[in-house]
Design a protein around this motif. Structure first.
Motif, PDB file in Angstrom:
ATOM      1  N   ILE A 257     -11.511 -11.422 120.824  1.00  0.00           N
ATOM      2  CA  ILE A 257     -10.991 -12.739 120.434  1.00  0.00           C
ATOM      3  C   ILE A 257     -11.719 -13.252 119.198  1.00  0.00           C
ATOM      4  O   ILE A 257     -11.101 -13.820 118.286  1.00  0.00           O
ATOM      5  N   GLN A 258     -13.031 -13.032 119.142  1.00  0.00           N
ATOM      6  CA  GLN A 258     -13.815 -13.478 117.993  1.00  0.00           C
ATOM      7  C   GLN A 258     -13.321 -12.794 116.718  1.00  0.00           C
ATOM      8  O   GLN A 258     -13.173 -13.443 115.679  1.00  0.00           O
ATOM      9  N   ASP A 259     -13.035 -11.487 116.783  1.00  0.00           N
ATOM     10  CA  ASP A 259     -12.551 -10.767 115.607  1.00  0.00           C
ATOM     11  C   ASP A 259     -11.135 -11.191 115.224  1.00  0.00           C
ATOM     12  O   ASP A 259     -10.811 -11.301 114.043  1.00  0.00           O
ATOM     13  N   GLU A 260     -10.278 -11.427 116.226  1.00  0.00           N
ATOM     14  CA  GLU A 260      -8.893 -11.803 115.937  1.00  0.00           C
ATOM     15  C   GLU A 260      -8.780 -13.200 115.338  1.00  0.00           C
ATOM     16  O   GLU A 260      -7.859 -13.472 114.584  1.00  0.00           O
ATOM     17  N   THR A 261      -9.708 -14.097 115.679  1.00  0.00           N
ATOM     18  CA  THR A 261      -9.612 -15.474 115.196  1.00  0.00           C
ATOM     19  C   THR A 261     -10.551 -15.761 114.028  1.00  0.00           C
ATOM     20  O   THR A 261     -10.626 -16.902 113.587  1.00  0.00           O
ATOM     21  N   ALA A 262     -11.217 -14.756 113.519  1.00  0.00           N
ATOM     22  CA  ALA A 262     -12.133 -14.965 112.395  1.00  0.00           C
ATOM     23  C   ALA A 262     -11.357 -15.457 111.174  1.00  0.00           C
ATOM     24  O   ALA A 262     -10.318 -14.907 110.817  1.00  0.00           O
ATOM     25  N   GLY A 263     -11.829 -16.512 110.570  1.00  0.00           N
ATOM     26  CA  GLY A 263     -11.203 -17.047 109.369  1.00  0.00           C
ATOM     27  C   GLY A 263     -10.041 -17.986 109.624  1.00  0.00           C
ATOM     28  O   GLY A 263      -9.424 -18.470 108.677  1.00  0.00           O
ATOM     29  N   MET A 264      -9.701 -18.235 110.893  1.00  0.00           N
ATOM     30  CA  MET A 264      -8.598 -19.141 111.202  1.00  0.00           C
ATOM     31  C   MET A 264      -9.069 -20.591 111.136  1.00  0.00           C
ATOM     32  O   MET A 264     -10.214 -20.884 111.417  1.00  0.00           O
ATOM     33  N   THR A 265      -8.141 -21.462 110.795  1.00  0.00           N
ATOM     34  CA  THR A 265      -8.435 -22.888 110.861  1.00  0.00           C
ATOM     35  C   THR A 265      -8.380 -23.320 112.326  1.00  0.00           C
ATOM     36  O   THR A 265      -7.925 -22.565 113.196  1.00  0.00           O
ATOM     37  N   LEU A 266      -8.815 -24.546 112.611  1.00  0.00           N
ATOM     38  CA  LEU A 266      -8.766 -25.040 113.984  1.00  0.00           C
ATOM     39  C   LEU A 266      -7.335 -25.085 114.514  1.00  0.00           C
ATOM     40  O   LEU A 266      -7.088 -24.766 115.681  1.00  0.00           O
ATOM     41  N   GLU A 267      -6.393 -25.468 113.666  1.00  0.00           N
ATOM     42  CA  GLU A 267      -4.997 -25.528 114.087  1.00  0.00           C
ATOM     43  C   GLU A 267      -4.466 -24.139 114.403  1.00  0.00           C
ATOM     44  O   GLU A 267      -3.731 -23.940 115.376  1.00  0.00           O
ATOM     45  N   GLU A 268      -4.824 -23.150 113.578  1.00  0.00           N
ATOM     46  CA  GLU A 268      -4.387 -21.777 113.819  1.00  0.00           C
ATOM     47  C   GLU A 268      -4.988 -21.219 115.106  1.00  0.00           C
ATOM     48  O   GLU A 268      -4.303 -20.525 115.864  1.00  0.00           O
ATOM     49  N   LYS A 269      -6.267 -21.535 115.361  1.00  0.00           N
ATOM     50  CA  LYS A 269      -6.896 -21.083 116.598  1.00  0.00           C
ATOM     51  C   LYS A 269      -6.239 -21.720 117.815  1.00  0.00           C
ATOM     52  O   LYS A 269      -5.991 -21.058 118.820  1.00  0.00           O
ATOM     53  N   ALA A 270      -5.926 -23.009 117.726  1.00  0.00           N
ATOM     54  CA  ALA A 270      -5.264 -23.694 118.834  1.00  0.00           C
ATOM     55  C   ALA A 270      -3.903 -23.064 119.109  1.00  0.00           C
ATOM     56  O   ALA A 270      -3.537 -22.823 120.263  1.00  0.00           O
ATOM     57  N   SER A 271      -3.159 -22.768 118.061  1.00  0.00           N
ATOM     58  CA  SER A 271      -1.856 -22.133 118.207  1.00  0.00           C
ATOM     59  C   SER A 271      -1.997 -20.732 118.804  1.00  0.00           C
ATOM     60  O   SER A 271      -1.215 -20.331 119.677  1.00  0.00           O
ATOM     61  N   TYR A 272      -3.001 -19.976 118.366  1.00  0.00           N
ATOM     62  CA  TYR A 272      -3.269 -18.629 118.886  1.00  0.00           C
ATOM     63  C   TYR A 272      -3.532 -18.678 120.385  1.00  0.00           C
ATOM     64  O   TYR A 272      -2.940 -17.923 121.160  1.00  0.00           O
ATOM     65  N   HIS A 273      -4.403 -19.579 120.809  1.00  0.00           N
ATOM     66  CA  HIS A 273      -4.744 -19.672 122.222  1.00  0.00           C
ATOM     67  C   HIS A 273      -3.563 -20.200 123.041  1.00  0.00           C
ATOM     68  O   HIS A 273      -3.352 -19.768 124.177  1.00  0.00           O
ATOM     69  N   GLN A 274      -2.789 -21.110 122.472  1.00  0.00           N
ATOM     70  CA  GLN A 274      -1.617 -21.630 123.182  1.00  0.00           C
ATOM     71  C   GLN A 274      -0.577 -20.524 123.375  1.00  0.00           C
ATOM     72  O   GLN A 274       0.014 -20.415 124.449  1.00  0.00           O
ATOM     73  N   ARG A 275      -0.345 -19.702 122.344  1.00  0.00           N
ATOM     74  CA  ARG A 275       0.607 -18.588 122.472  1.00  0.00           C
ATOM     75  C   ARG A 275       0.161 -17.609 123.551  1.00  0.00           C
ATOM     76  O   ARG A 275       0.972 -17.155 124.374  1.00  0.00           O
ATOM     77  N   ASN A 276      -1.142 -17.282 123.566  1.00  0.00           N
ATOM     78  CA  ASN A 276      -1.647 -16.344 124.566  1.00  0.00           C
ATOM     79  C   ASN A 276      -1.570 -16.925 125.969  1.00  0.00           C
ATOM     80  O   ASN A 276      -1.247 -16.210 126.924  1.00  0.00           O
ATOM     81  N   ALA A 277      -1.863 -18.208 126.116  1.00  0.00           N
ATOM     82  CA  ALA A 277      -1.772 -18.848 127.432  1.00  0.00           C
ATOM     83  C   ALA A 277      -0.323 -18.878 127.903  1.00  0.00           C
ATOM     84  O   ALA A 277      -0.044 -18.602 129.078  1.00  0.00           O
ATOM     85  N   THR A 278       0.608 -19.178 126.998  1.00  0.00           N
ATOM     86  CA  THR A 278       2.023 -19.197 127.353  1.00  0.00           C
ATOM     87  C   THR A 278       2.481 -17.815 127.794  1.00  0.00           C
ATOM     88  O   THR A 278       3.192 -17.677 128.796  1.00  0.00           O
ATOM     89  N   ALA A 279       2.061 -16.777 127.065  1.00  0.00           N
ATOM     90  CA  ALA A 279       2.425 -15.409 127.434  1.00  0.00           C
ATOM     91  C   ALA A 279       1.872 -15.043 128.808  1.00  0.00           C
ATOM     92  O   ALA A 279       2.535 -14.357 129.594  1.00  0.00           O
ATOM     93  N   LEU A 280       0.674 -15.511 129.129  1.00  0.00           N
ATOM     94  CA  LEU A 280       0.081 -15.250 130.436  1.00  0.00           C
ATOM     95  C   LEU A 280       0.899 -15.910 131.544  1.00  0.00           C
ATOM     96  O   LEU A 280       1.217 -15.272 132.551  1.00  0.00           O
ATOM     97  N   PHE A 281       1.273 -17.167 131.362  1.00  0.00           N
ATOM     98  CA  PHE A 281       2.068 -17.870 132.369  1.00  0.00           C
ATOM     99  C   PHE A 281       3.426 -17.190 132.560  1.00  0.00           C
ATOM    100  O   PHE A 281       3.870 -16.985 133.688  1.00  0.00           O
ATOM    101  N   VAL A 282       4.091 -16.844 131.455  1.00  0.00           N
ATOM    102  CA  VAL A 282       5.399 -16.200 131.535  1.00  0.00           C
ATOM    103  C   VAL A 282       5.272 -14.835 132.221  1.00  0.00           C
ATOM    104  O   VAL A 282       6.093 -14.481 133.072  1.00  0.00           O
TER     105      VAL A 282
END
Length: 89
Positions: free
Chosen positions: A36-61
């Motif tokens: 996760i640290q490598d995948e989110t390196a260089g992301m803004t806070l908004e991009e990180k929030a979107s990344y984690h939200q997408r992954n959480a949504t995929a987990l629920f689905v």
């Protein structure tokens, strides 16, 4: 993109003295954290929030659970202070 299993052979884990005697679940969690640290390196806070939200949504689905509704409180300002009153007055 590397998988969590590939991160288990990453030099950062293999050369870490604390990981040499760690239990396998601890090593796996460390590998996931590095991934996760490598995948989110260089992301803004908004991009990180979107990344984690997408992954959480995929987990629920993936588990067949209802997707939670997210609330964004950004830009609503600070809480307004209340006047201090003496107890019993």
């Amino acid at each position: 993109m590397k998988t969590a299993q590939e991160y288990l052979t990453d030099p950062r884990i293999l050369n870490d003295p604390a990981m040499s005697g760690a239990l396998e679940p601890v090593r796996e969690l460390h590998a996931i954290r590095l991934m996760i640290q490598d995948e989110t390196a260089g992301m803004t806070l908004e991009e990180k929030a979107s990344y984690h939200q997408r992954n959480a949504t995929a987990l629920f689905v993936g588990q067949g659970l209802p997707v939670p509704q997210y609330v964004n409180f950004a830009g609503q300002g600070k809480l307004k202070p209340r006047a201090v009153s003496a107890a019993g007055v």
